[in-house]
Scaffold this motif. Structure first.
Motif, short mmCIF file in Angstrom:
data_model
loop_
_atom_site.label_atom_id
_atom_site.label_comp_id
_atom_site.label_asym_id
_atom_site.label_seq_id
_atom_site.Cartn_x
_atom_site.Cartn_y
_atom_site.Cartn_z
N PRO A 1 5.46 -4.55 -9.06
CA PRO A 1 4.47 -4.44 -8.01
C PRO A 1 4.50 -3.09 -7.12
N ALA A 2 3.17 -2.58 -6.84
CA ALA A 2 3.10 -1.37 -6.17
C ALA A 2 1.95 -1.38 -5.23
N SER A 3 1.93 -0.95 -3.85
CA SER A 3 0.76 -0.97 -3.16
C SER A 3 0.96 0.51 -2.25
N VAL A 4 -0.25 0.70 -1.49
CA VAL A 4 -0.34 2.08 -0.81
C VAL A 4 -0.92 1.89 0.53
N PHE A 5 -0.46 2.63 1.40
CA PHE A 5 -1.09 2.71 2.53
C PHE A 5 -1.20 4.10 3.02
N VAL A 6 -2.23 4.54 3.89
CA VAL A 6 -2.44 6.02 4.04
C VAL A 6 -2.85 6.36 5.51
N SER A 7 -3.04 7.61 5.99
CA SER A 7 -3.48 8.05 7.13
C SER A 7 -4.38 9.38 6.61
N THR A 8 -5.30 9.75 7.58
CA THR A 8 -6.02 10.71 7.48
C THR A 8 -6.55 11.33 8.89
N VAL B 1 -1.19 -3.66 -6.50
CA VAL B 1 -1.47 -4.81 -5.41
C VAL B 1 -2.16 -4.30 -4.46
N PRO B 2 -3.57 -3.92 -4.57
CA PRO B 2 -4.40 -3.73 -3.56
C PRO B 2 -4.63 -4.98 -2.45
N THR B 3 -4.93 -4.75 -1.15
CA THR B 3 -5.11 -5.94 -0.50
C THR B 3 -6.53 -6.56 -0.48
N GLY B 4 -7.38 -5.92 -1.25
CA GLY B 4 -8.61 -6.43 -1.28
C GLY B 4 -9.22 -6.55 0.24
N TYR B 5 -10.00 -7.65 0.54
CA TYR B 5 -10.51 -8.22 1.79
C TYR B 5 -9.72 -9.45 2.33
N SER B 6 -8.39 -9.43 1.81
CA SER B 6 -7.70 -10.68 2.27
C SER B 6 -7.23 -10.57 3.67
N PHE B 7 -7.51 -9.58 4.45
CA PHE B 7 -6.95 -9.56 5.86
C PHE B 7 -8.28 -10.46 6.81
N GLY B 8 -9.33 -10.63 5.98
CA GLY B 8 -10.49 -11.44 6.53
C GLY B 8 -11.52 -10.65 7.31
N GLU B 9 -12.27 -11.61 8.26
CA GLU B 9 -13.38 -11.02 8.82
C GLU B 9 -13.24 -9.58 9.94
N LYS C 1 5.54 -13.84 -6.49
CA LYS C 1 4.90 -14.77 -7.83
C LYS C 1 5.35 -13.92 -9.09
N LEU C 2 5.32 -12.60 -8.80
CA LEU C 2 5.69 -11.81 -9.98
C LEU C 2 7.05 -11.67 -10.34
#
Length: 217
Positions: A124-131, A157-165, A214-215
């Protein structure tokens, strides 16, 4: 065994948070701050430990001095051969002209041997960035980064909108997308990650760890 590393070993030290903590809009610590929160999120999930490494610097010392770059944090430097021993990898990097900064790109380009051997396939892999600014590549950087990971056969593995409102709020300037955590540095690097952006980074770490669990079960 490839390049002296036993890729079949069961002694995996955890989840790797691999970040570019120098140059562009991370020179002033933005990616490092997010990385620390991502690690805290990983560490909060029972059975997982986050390991923070940085990619090698490729800018000459005189260029870093001209940029007035502060000393880099005391984080061990990664080698490409390190990657396969981890259960999953979360990559963090600043943007340069709408794409990942050169230090991280050079590191990814050095992983050809791992691609050839399939050493990262299924991890699994994911990414975070800054601009630097709004509209400065916060989504294009993540998207073009993910294409490189796809070539390695990694499970994105993107986060989607799992962070919520909180991700839907319009009452403040904030980064953070469906692709992962992020922050704005501002044109001079003076803007620091907001509370929401840091919380989102921590969420990404814990979310990723649960998916990795899970993976790898």
């Amino acid at each position: 065994m490839v390049d002296g590393v036993d890729y079949e070993s069961d002694a995996n030290p955890g989840l790797l948070i691999l970040c570019n903590v120098a140059a562009a809009d991370s020179t002033y610590g933005h990616i490092y701050q997010l990385a620390q929160k991502v690690k805290a999120g990983v560490d909060s999930v029972p059975g997982f430990e986050g390991v923070l490494l940085q990619v090698p610097e490729i800018l000459p010392e005189e260029v870093l001095k001209a940029m007035h770059a502060p000393p880099k944090p005391d984080v061990p430097v990664a080698k490409a051969a390190d990657l396969p021993q981890y259960d999953g990898i979360i990559f963090g990097a600043p943007t340069r002209f709408g794409m990942v900064a050169a230090q991280m790109k050079a590191f990814i380009d050095s992983t050809g041997g791992l691609w050839q051997s399939g050493a990262l396939v299924g991890k699994p892999a994911s990414v975070f960035v800054s601009t630097g600014t709004q509209g400065g590549g916060i989504e294009t950087t993540a998207l073009t980064f993910y294409t490189q990971l796809a070539h390695h056969g990694m499970v994105i593995v993107p986060t989607g909108y799992s962070f919520g409102e909180r991700l839907f709020g319009m009452d403040e300037v904030r980064a953070g997308t469906a692709y992962g955590a992020s922050t704005y540095a501002g044109p001079t690097g003076a803007r620091q990650p907001s509370e929401l952006e840091l919380d989102y980074a921590q969420h990404q770490g814990s979310y990723f760890a649960r998916i990795a669990g899970k993976l790898t079960a």
